[in-house]
Scaffold this motif. Structure first.
Motif, PDB file in Angstrom:
ATOM      1  N   TYR A  95       0.999  -1.182  -0.142  1.00 32.00           N
ATOM      2  CA  TYR A  95      -0.099  -0.057   0.120  1.00 32.00           C
ATOM      3  C   TYR A  95       0.782   1.306   0.167  1.00 32.00           C
ATOM      4  O   TYR A  95       1.659   1.563   0.940  1.00 32.00           O
ATOM      5  N   ASN A  96       0.735   2.087  -0.993  1.00 36.56           N
ATOM      6  CA  ASN A  96       1.259   3.435  -1.128  1.00 36.56           C
ATOM      7  C   ASN A  96       2.808   3.259  -1.145  1.00 36.56           C
ATOM      8  O   ASN A  96       3.543   4.188  -0.624  1.00 36.56           O
ATOM      9  N   LYS A  97       3.348   2.205  -1.483  1.00 34.22           N
ATOM     10  CA  LYS A  97       4.853   2.188  -1.975  1.00 34.22           C
ATOM     11  C   LYS A  97       5.075   2.024  -3.194  1.00 34.22           C
ATOM     12  O   LYS A  97       4.248   1.656  -4.175  1.00 34.22           O
ATOM     13  N   LYS A  98       6.206   2.386  -3.469  1.00 31.98           N
ATOM     14  CA  LYS A  98       6.677   2.186  -4.876  1.00 31.98           C
ATOM     15  C   LYS A  98       6.992   0.896  -5.456  1.00 31.98           C
ATOM     16  O   LYS A  98       7.398   0.016  -4.837  1.00 31.98           O
ATOM     17  N   PRO A  99       6.413   0.417  -6.634  1.00 34.68           N
ATOM     18  CA  PRO A  99       6.483  -0.947  -7.022  1.00 34.68           C
ATOM     19  C   PRO A  99       7.731  -1.425  -7.605  1.00 34.68           C
ATOM     20  O   PRO A  99       8.576  -0.560  -7.929  1.00 34.68           O
ATOM     21  N   GLY A 100       8.132  -2.668  -6.995  1.00 33.16           N
ATOM     22  CA  GLY A 100       9.400  -3.214  -7.490  1.00 33.16           C
ATOM     23  C   GLY A 100       9.471  -4.827  -7.416  1.00 33.16           C
ATOM     24  O   GLY A 100       8.595  -5.376  -6.519  1.00 33.16           O
ATOM     25  N   ILE A 101      10.303  -5.428  -7.832  1.00 31.66           N
ATOM     26  CA  ILE A 101      10.430  -6.810  -7.982  1.00 31.66           C
ATOM     27  C   ILE A 101      10.757  -7.445  -6.355  1.00 31.66           C
ATOM     28  O   ILE A 101      10.185  -8.292  -5.975  1.00 31.66           O
ATOM     29  N   LEU A 102      11.554  -6.525  -5.814  1.00 34.05           N
ATOM     30  CA  LEU A 102      11.929  -6.857  -4.337  1.00 34.05           C
ATOM     31  C   LEU A 102      10.847  -6.927  -3.453  1.00 34.05           C
ATOM     32  O   LEU A 102      10.633  -7.770  -2.432  1.00 34.05           O
ATOM     33  N   ARG A 103       9.896  -5.882  -3.640  1.00 32.57           N
ATOM     34  CA  ARG A 103       8.756  -5.656  -2.556  1.00 32.57           C
ATOM     35  C   ARG A 103       7.730  -6.876  -2.948  1.00 32.57           C
ATOM     36  O   ARG A 103       7.025  -7.157  -1.976  1.00 32.57           O
ATOM     37  N   SER A 104       7.545  -7.087  -4.272  1.00 39.55           N
ATOM     38  CA  SER A 104       6.678  -8.046  -4.547  1.00 39.55           C
ATOM     39  C   SER A 104       7.075  -9.488  -4.065  1.00 39.55           C
ATOM     40  O   SER A 104       6.546 -10.265  -3.825  1.00 39.55           O
ATOM     41  N   PHE A 105       8.562  -9.659  -3.940  1.00 39.84           N
ATOM     42  CA  PHE A 105       9.035 -11.003  -3.684  1.00 39.84           C
ATOM     43  C   PHE A 105       8.777 -10.924  -2.226  1.00 39.84           C
ATOM     44  O   PHE A 105       8.435 -12.082  -1.428  1.00 39.84           O
ATOM     45  N   MET A 106       8.890  -9.983  -1.574  1.00 41.30           N
ATOM     46  CA  MET A 106       8.806  -9.908  -0.125  1.00 41.30           C
ATOM     47  C   MET A 106       7.517 -10.103   0.327  1.00 41.30           C
ATOM     48  O   MET A 106       7.181 -10.898   1.586  1.00 41.30           O
ATOM     49  N   ALA A 107       6.650  -9.438  -0.300  1.00 42.17           N
ATOM     50  CA  ALA A 107       5.100  -9.877   0.011  1.00 42.17           C
ATOM     51  C   ALA A 107       4.551 -11.044  -0.186  1.00 42.17           C
ATOM     52  O   ALA A 107       4.095 -11.790   0.692  1.00 42.17           O
ATOM     53  N   SER A 108       5.112 -11.670  -1.492  1.00 44.78           N
ATOM     54  CA  SER A 108       4.702 -12.961  -1.831  1.00 44.78           C
ATOM     55  C   SER A 108       5.270 -14.061  -0.749  1.00 44.78           C
ATOM     56  O   SER A 108       4.614 -14.967  -0.258  1.00 44.78           O
ATOM     57  N   SER A 109       6.669 -13.816  -0.345  1.00 49.62           N
ATOM     58  CA  SER A 109       7.188 -14.769   0.292  1.00 49.62           C
ATOM     59  C   SER A 109       6.590 -15.005   1.656  1.00 49.62           C
ATOM     60  O   SER A 109       6.630 -16.010   2.295  1.00 49.62           O
ATOM     61  N   LEU A 110       6.426 -13.635   2.364  1.00 47.95           N
ATOM     62  CA  LEU A 110       5.990 -13.675   3.645  1.00 47.95           C
ATOM     63  C   LEU A 110       4.527 -14.105   3.616  1.00 47.95           C
ATOM     64  O   LEU A 110       4.093 -15.087   4.760  1.00 47.95           O
ATOM     65  N   SER A 111       3.853 -13.998   2.982  1.00 44.20           N
ATOM     66  CA  SER A 111       2.379 -14.422   2.865  1.00 44.20           C
ATOM     67  C   SER A 111       2.201 -15.727   2.714  1.00 44.20           C
ATOM     68  O   SER A 111       1.608 -16.458   3.246  1.00 44.20           O
ATOM     69  N   LEU A 112       3.267 -16.162   1.608  1.00 46.57           N
ATOM     70  CA  LEU A 112       3.017 -17.743   1.374  1.00 46.57           C
ATOM     71  C   LEU A 112       3.925 -18.698   2.742  1.00 46.57           C
ATOM     72  O   LEU A 112       3.468 -19.789   3.069  1.00 46.57           O
ATOM     73  N   LEU A 113       4.652 -18.039   3.117  1.00 48.30           N
ATOM     74  CA  LEU A 113       5.701 -18.618   4.352  1.00 48.30           C
ATOM     75  C   LEU A 113       4.738 -18.829   5.759  1.00 48.30           C
ATOM     76  O   LEU A 113       4.560 -19.923   5.984  1.00 48.30           O
ATOM     77  N   ILE A 114       4.124 -17.729   6.058  1.00 46.98           N
ATOM     78  CA  ILE A 114       3.249 -17.592   7.029  1.00 46.98           C
ATOM     79  C   ILE A 114       1.932 -18.266   6.905  1.00 46.98           C
ATOM     80  O   ILE A 114       1.646 -19.037   7.791  1.00 46.98           O
ATOM     81  N   CYS A 115       1.344 -18.015   5.952  1.00 47.41           N
ATOM     82  CA  CYS A 115      -0.007 -18.286   6.023  1.00 47.41           C
ATOM     83  C   CYS A 115      -0.294 -19.691   5.168  1.00 47.41           C
ATOM     84  O   CYS A 115      -0.958 -20.677   5.774  1.00 47.41           O
ATOM     85  N   SER A 116       0.377 -20.057   4.129  1.00 42.80           N
ATOM     86  CA  SER A 116       0.104 -21.105   3.141  1.00 42.80           C
ATOM     87  C   SER A 116       1.160 -22.083   3.855  1.00 42.80           C
ATOM     88  O   SER A 116       0.706 -23.619   4.396  1.00 42.80           O
ATOM     89  N   LEU A 117       2.429 -22.125   4.148  1.00 40.00           N
ATOM     90  CA  LEU A 117       3.364 -23.290   4.537  1.00 40.00           C
ATOM     91  C   LEU A 117       3.241 -23.358   5.947  1.00 40.00           C
ATOM     92  O   LEU A 117       3.086 -24.610   6.374  1.00 40.00           O
ATOM     93  N   ILE A 118       3.093 -22.406   6.951  1.00 41.55           N
ATOM     94  CA  ILE A 118       3.048 -22.737   8.173  1.00 41.55           C
ATOM     95  C   ILE A 118       1.642 -22.847   8.661  1.00 41.55           C
ATOM     96  O   ILE A 118       1.118 -24.256   9.165  1.00 41.55           O
ATOM     97  N   LEU A 119       0.666 -21.986   8.492  1.00 38.66           N
ATOM     98  CA  LEU A 119      -0.582 -22.140   9.223  1.00 38.66           C
ATOM     99  C   LEU A 119      -1.545 -23.160   8.469  1.00 38.66           C
ATOM    100  O   LEU A 119      -2.272 -23.847   8.961  1.00 38.66           O
ATOM    101  N   ASP A 120      -1.466 -22.943   7.084  1.00 36.22           N
ATOM    102  CA  ASP A 120      -2.489 -23.955   6.471  1.00 36.22           C
ATOM    103  C   ASP A 120      -2.023 -25.473   6.601  1.00 36.22           C
ATOM    104  O   ASP A 120      -2.801 -26.351   6.781  1.00 36.22           O
ATOM    105  N   THR A 121      -0.532 -25.802   6.603  1.00 34.91           N
ATOM    106  CA  THR A 121      -0.032 -27.031   6.830  1.00 34.91           C
ATOM    107  C   THR A 121      -0.623 -27.537   8.273  1.00 34.91           C
ATOM    108  O   THR A 121      -1.083 -28.631   8.535  1.00 34.91           O
ATOM    109  N   LEU A 122      -0.390 -26.303   9.276  1.00 32.77           N
ATOM    110  CA  LEU A 122      -0.924 -26.878  10.521  1.00 32.77           C
ATOM    111  C   LEU A 122      -2.193 -27.367  10.532  1.00 32.77           C
ATOM    112  O   LEU A 122      -2.707 -28.333  11.126  1.00 32.77           O
ATOM    113  N   TRP A 123      -3.300 -26.456   9.926  1.00 33.10           N
ATOM    114  CA  TRP A 123      -4.548 -26.751   9.880  1.00 33.10           C
ATOM    115  C   TRP A 123      -4.827 -28.146   9.215  1.00 33.10           C
ATOM    116  O   TRP A 123      -5.707 -28.794   9.603  1.00 33.10           O
ATOM    117  N   ILE A 124      -4.372 -28.275   7.960  1.00 33.38           N
ATOM    118  CA  ILE A 124      -4.430 -29.652   7.321  1.00 33.38           C
ATOM    119  C   ILE A 124      -3.970 -30.698   8.162  1.00 33.38           C
ATOM    120  O   ILE A 124      -4.740 -31.850   8.011  1.00 33.38           O
TER     121      ILE A 124
END
Length: 174
Positions: A95-124
């Protein structure tokens, strides 16, 4: 003075919510262990336009509405929590940040790591009577790697569309 939600923002959020439900429930590949799709796209657009609170609402409400209207199995609220957290992560980073590949990578990796890999795996693991955490991890790691590339490229492409984002974005009425 208290901020109000204007009609344009409300309609835009409703359309993004509907798009999230459709992409998640009808246009994704889902197995009991892995779900691959583009349901993150409306959440990312919401994050860029309106920030972490609204993107968390769209992601969480999209998961809840999709689970109630088009159930894949019994509803488990544990899956809604990581969806909302993922939306918040995208909103905080994009939000309100200059777009860049590093920012995109950071958002995607944190989201996938915390939510998909850790929490969703725990729920499954918690809701499955046969799966062990060790048996889930290889498949979940493969999904993490594939989706990290797809999400990073897609988030970067969306964030670079400044003219479209500016046309959609609306001001708050006071």
């Amino acid at each position: 003075m208290k901020k109000q939600i204007d009609i344009k923002r409300l309609v835009t959020l409703g359309l993004l919510l509907a798009a999230e439900v459709i992409l998640s429930r009808f246009l994704s590949i889902a197995t009991p262990i892995v779900k691959i799709g583009f349901a993150f796209v409306p959440v990312v657009v919401t994050a860029i336009l309106y920030g972490p609170v609204w993107s968390a609402v769209v992601a969480g409400a999209g998961d809840f509405i999709g689970a109630i209207l088009f159930p894949i199995g019994p509803f488990f609220p544990g899956y809604t929590i990581p969806a909302a957290i993922s939306g918040a992560i995208f909103g905080i980073i994009l939000y309100n940040k200059k777009p860049g590949i590093l920012r995109s990578f950071m958002a995607s990796s944190l989201s996938l790591l915390i939510c998909s890999l850790i929490l969703d795996t725990l729920w499954i693991w918690m809701t499955s009577s046969t799966a062990t955490a060790a048996s889930l991890l290889p498949t979940r790691l493969l999904k993490f790697g594939v989706m990290l590339v797809i999400e990073t490229v897609t988030v970067f492409a969306i964030s670079k569309q400044e003219t479209i984002i500016k046309r959609i974005k609306c001001k708050t009425v006071r």
